[in-house]
Write a protein that holds these residues in place. Structure first.
Motif, mmCIF file in Angstrom:
data_model
loop_
_atom_site.group_PDB
_atom_site.id
_atom_site.type_symbol
_atom_site.label_atom_id
_atom_site.label_comp_id
_atom_site.label_asym_id
_atom_site.label_seq_id
_atom_site.Cartn_x
_atom_site.Cartn_y
_atom_site.Cartn_z
ATOM 1 N N ALA A 1 0.836 -1.198 0.000
ATOM 2 C CA ALA A 1 0.000 0.000 0.000
ATOM 3 C C ALA A 1 0.871 1.249 0.000
ATOM 4 C CB ALA A 1 -0.933 -0.014 1.208
ATOM 5 N N ALA A 2 1.994 1.210 0.699
ATOM 6 C CA ALA A 2 2.925 2.342 0.695
ATOM 7 C C ALA A 2 3.569 2.500 -0.683
ATOM 8 C CB ALA A 2 3.989 2.149 1.762
ATOM 9 N N GLY A 3 3.821 1.395 -1.376
ATOM 10 C CA GLY A 3 4.367 1.462 -2.727
ATOM 11 C C GLY A 3 3.388 2.081 -3.704
ATOM 12 N N LEU A 4 2.092 1.805 -3.531
ATOM 13 C CA LEU A 4 1.068 2.428 -4.365
ATOM 14 C C LEU A 4 1.055 3.942 -4.179
ATOM 15 C CD1 LEU A 4 -1.934 -0.025 -4.023
ATOM 16 C CD2 LEU A 4 -0.626 0.484 -6.071
ATOM 17 N N ARG A 5 1.221 4.383 -2.940
ATOM 18 C CA ARG A 5 1.260 5.823 -2.667
ATOM 19 C C ARG A 5 2.483 6.452 -3.322
ATOM 20 N NH1 ARG A 5 0.886 7.340 3.216
ATOM 21 N NH2 ARG A 5 0.329 9.339 2.309
ATOM 22 N N THR A 6 3.604 5.744 -3.329
ATOM 23 C CA THR A 6 4.814 6.241 -3.979
ATOM 24 C C THR A 6 4.592 6.390 -5.482
ATOM 25 O OG1 THR A 6 6.181 5.169 -2.303
ATOM 26 C CG2 THR A 6 7.268 5.777 -4.365
ATOM 27 N N ILE A 7 3.916 5.403 -6.089
ATOM 28 C CA ILE A 7 3.639 5.458 -7.521
ATOM 29 C C ILE A 7 2.707 6.625 -7.842
ATOM 30 C CG2 ILE A 7 2.485 4.240 -9.408
ATOM 31 C CD1 ILE A 7 3.660 1.653 -8.212
ATOM 32 N N GLU A 8 1.709 6.846 -6.991
ATOM 33 C CA GLU A 8 0.806 7.979 -7.210
ATOM 34 C C GLU A 8 1.539 9.309 -7.092
ATOM 35 O OE1 GLU A 8 -2.673 7.942 -4.792
ATOM 36 O OE2 GLU A 8 -3.190 5.899 -5.353
ATOM 37 N N ALA B 1 8.562 7.093 -13.671
ATOM 38 C CA ALA B 1 9.765 7.336 -12.861
ATOM 39 C C ALA B 1 10.098 6.104 -12.013
ATOM 40 C CB ALA B 1 9.557 8.546 -11.961
ATOM 41 N N VAL B 2 9.082 5.439 -11.493
ATOM 42 C CA VAL B 2 9.326 4.264 -10.657
ATOM 43 C C VAL B 2 9.835 3.104 -11.490
ATOM 44 C CG1 VAL B 2 8.192 2.555 -9.186
ATOM 45 C CG2 VAL B 2 7.617 4.955 -8.935
#
Length: 73
Positions: free
Chosen positions: A53-60, A66-67
């Motif tokens: 879920a934290a990775g999804l926030r990073t992608i958003e 960029a990711v």
């Protein structure tokens, strides 16, 4: 396949579950992993990632291009 987020690198933690009588039982705390497909319009392709879920926030926040570029996919 191990339970590790491909974006943030989060993995399982090990700790104790402590009861009222102070008996300790060893437990694993697993990250909230989701398998998601993302469309990368710059490369005109779909990328499948296992992210937390934290990775999804990073992608958003940073954008999928960029990711993906940082991961080298």
């Amino acid at each position: 396949m191990s339970r590790i987020c491909e974006v943030s690198g989060k993995g399982a933690l090990v700790g104790h579950m402590v009861s009222h009588s102070n008996r300790k039982k060893l437990i694993r705390q697993l990250p909230n992993l989701q398998t998601k497909r993302f469309y990368v319009p710059e490369e005109d392709r779909w990328v499948s990632l296992r992210v937390s879920a934290a990775g999804l926030r990073t992608i958003e926040k940073r954008g999928i291009y960029a990711v993906v570029k940082e991961l080298g996919l």
